[in-house]
Design an enzyme around this catalytic site. Structure first.
Site, PDB file in Angstrom:
ATOM      1  N   TYR A  80       0.824  -1.147  -0.116  1.00 48.58           N
ATOM      2  CA  TYR A  80      -0.124  -0.048  -0.056  1.00 48.58           C
ATOM      3  C   TYR A  80       0.845   1.265  -0.038  1.00 48.58           C
ATOM      4  CZ  TYR A  80       1.143  -0.406   4.867  1.00 48.58           C
ATOM      5  OH  TYR A  80       1.506  -0.501   6.182  1.00 48.58           O
ATOM      6  N   ASP A 131      -1.440   2.939  10.581  1.00 47.19           N
ATOM      7  CA  ASP A 131      -0.325   1.943  11.012  1.00 47.19           C
ATOM      8  C   ASP A 131       0.611   1.682  10.038  1.00 47.19           C
ATOM      9  OD1 ASP A 131       1.255   0.098  12.190  1.00 47.19           O
ATOM     10  OD2 ASP A 131      -0.126  -1.587  12.338  1.00 47.19           O
ATOM     11  N   ILE A 132       1.141   2.745   9.436  1.00 45.66           N
ATOM     12  CA  ILE A 132       1.886   2.797   8.146  1.00 45.66           C
ATOM     13  C   ILE A 132       3.290   1.967   8.573  1.00 45.66           C
ATOM     14  CG2 ILE A 132       2.735   4.035   6.206  1.00 45.66           C
ATOM     15  CD1 ILE A 132      -0.147   3.932   6.701  1.00 45.66           C
ATOM     16  N   GLU A 133       3.519   0.951   7.851  1.00 47.38           N
ATOM     17  CA  GLU A 133       4.724   0.027   8.088  1.00 47.38           C
ATOM     18  C   GLU A 133       5.487  -0.241   6.683  1.00 47.38           C
ATOM     19  OE1 GLU A 133       4.367  -3.119  10.728  1.00 47.38           O
ATOM     20  OE2 GLU A 133       2.666  -2.425  11.739  1.00 47.38           O
ATOM     21  N   HIS A 134       5.319   0.576   5.629  1.00 42.06           N
ATOM     22  CA  HIS A 134       5.996   0.740   4.522  1.00 42.06           C
ATOM     23  C   HIS A 134       6.514   2.306   4.343  1.00 42.06           C
ATOM     24  CE1 HIS A 134       4.930  -3.370   3.526  1.00 42.06           C
ATOM     25  NE2 HIS A 134       3.714  -3.098   3.559  1.00 42.06           N
TER      26      HIS A 134
END
Length: 346
Positions: free
Chosen positions: A140, A197-200
């Site tokens: 995403y 919850d942005i993990e990229h």
């Protein structure tokens, strides 16, 4: 043994505001946030909220954004969705439409029924965007201001205050979680906010996410219910500043940060390098954000291990001591737990 109720008791004892009715108060230091949506064979959302001491329930995840879902979004709430997807109109043009990217589920009955039930008991229910899951080769992502604004408009139209005369509804777009019991009782949800919850790592320096959050706040004010408090929260990793969310936190206002004090050894809750104090130094738009100590609900909540092969799980007695040690800080807001099913089963 870990217990959601024992953690709730620990946080409540440290606040002048009792949370026996599990109602969210932004000024309280006893709030408990527990993620729901990714547990194996999880109980329904309504069952989880019933008689629960939890004040905030982030429902996880919306994990495809406009560029990955034909202009709409895609979601994944574990076993709570099944049987078909809405057919998106295509983004940005019909020529680029890819049917396989339609991942917005039509049948998520436990979520449809659960949101009004949880809100009816005074809990805040927010939709969480992102997570660790990603498309193979295409995680995403938002690229620039236009995509951020488009995502905000879709999120509000699909999950915000219902307006029969809005451009979104008049265009025939979906309200995926409306309908209540069996999807047919006419219930319209009004979500309490959105969690990031942005993990990229963003490829645009966070410009798209910043634009999305700013537009959501404008919509809360212009289109939301009067006197209702909508929330923007984030779930950064504990390394400060977070590589994926640092630009967002510095560039736009968050109301609360559910800091993941696990999975990163140097700052985890069970490591001498635990760095809550460092997070209190935030300046800029999020300087007043409430900070939550994020903990695992059980050893099974994460497969990550530290350099010695140990778990990042913190037993309840140690968690209580940690809460007591940091709860008096003016920025302390409470505790976040990942995630509902493992914590309940532990």
């Amino acid at each position: 043994m870990f217990s959601i109720k024992s953690l709730a008791t620990a946080t409540t004892a440290l606040s002048l505001i009792a949370s026996s009715h599990a109602t969210y108060y932004p000024e309280s230091t006893s709030n408990l946030a527990v993620y729901w949506g990714q547990g194996a064979n999880q109980a329904t959302l309504a069952e989880f909220c019933k008689d629960s001491p939890v004040e905030i329930v982030p429902v996880a995840f919306i994990n495809r954004f406009t560029a990955q879902a034909n202009g709409w979004v895609g979601d994944n709430y574990g076993n709570a969705c099944w049987a078909g997807e809405y057919k998106a109109p295509g983004w940005p043009t019909t020529a680029n439409y890819t049917p396989d990217n339609d991942k917005l589920y039509t049948t998520c009955q436990p979520v449809r029924e659960g949101i009004p039930a949880c809100q009816g008991s005074g809990k805040k229910v927010i939709l969480s965007l992102g997570g660790a899951w990603s498309l193979v080769g295409s995680p995403y992502q938002l690229t620039g201001r236009d995509e951020g604004n488009a995502l905000a408009e879709f999120l509000w139209g699909a999950y915000g205050t219902y307006d029969a005369n809005s451009d979104y509804i008049l265009a025939g777009n979906p309200r995926p979680l409306d309908g209540g019991l069996l999807g047919t009782d006419g219930t319209h949800i009004d979500i309490d906010g959105f969690d990031f919850d942005i993990e990229h790592a963003p490829t645009d320096g966070g410009e798209g996410y910043i634009a999305c959050i700013k537009r959501l706040r404008e919509l809360f004010t212009a289109k939301g219910l009067p006197n209702k408090q909508y929330m923007i929260t984030g779930a950064p990793q504990c390394i400060y500043p977070d590589a994926n969310m640092g630009s967002m936190i510095a560039g736009v206002q968050f109301d609360a940060l559910f800091i993941q004090f696990y999975n990163s050894e140097q700052c985890a809750a069970n490591n001498p390098g635990f760095n809550f104090d460092q997070w209190t130094e935030i300046t800029g738009p999020s300087a007043n954000a409430k900070l939550y100590i994020g903990l695992l609900g059980s050893p099974a909540a994460s497969t990550a291990v530290n350099s010695t092969g140990g778990s990042y799980y913190v037993p309840t007695a140690d968690a209580k001591a940690l809460i007591q040690a940091y709860s008096m800080h003016e920025k302390f807001g409470g505790v976040m737990v990942w995630e509902a099913t493992t914590a309940t089963q532990n």
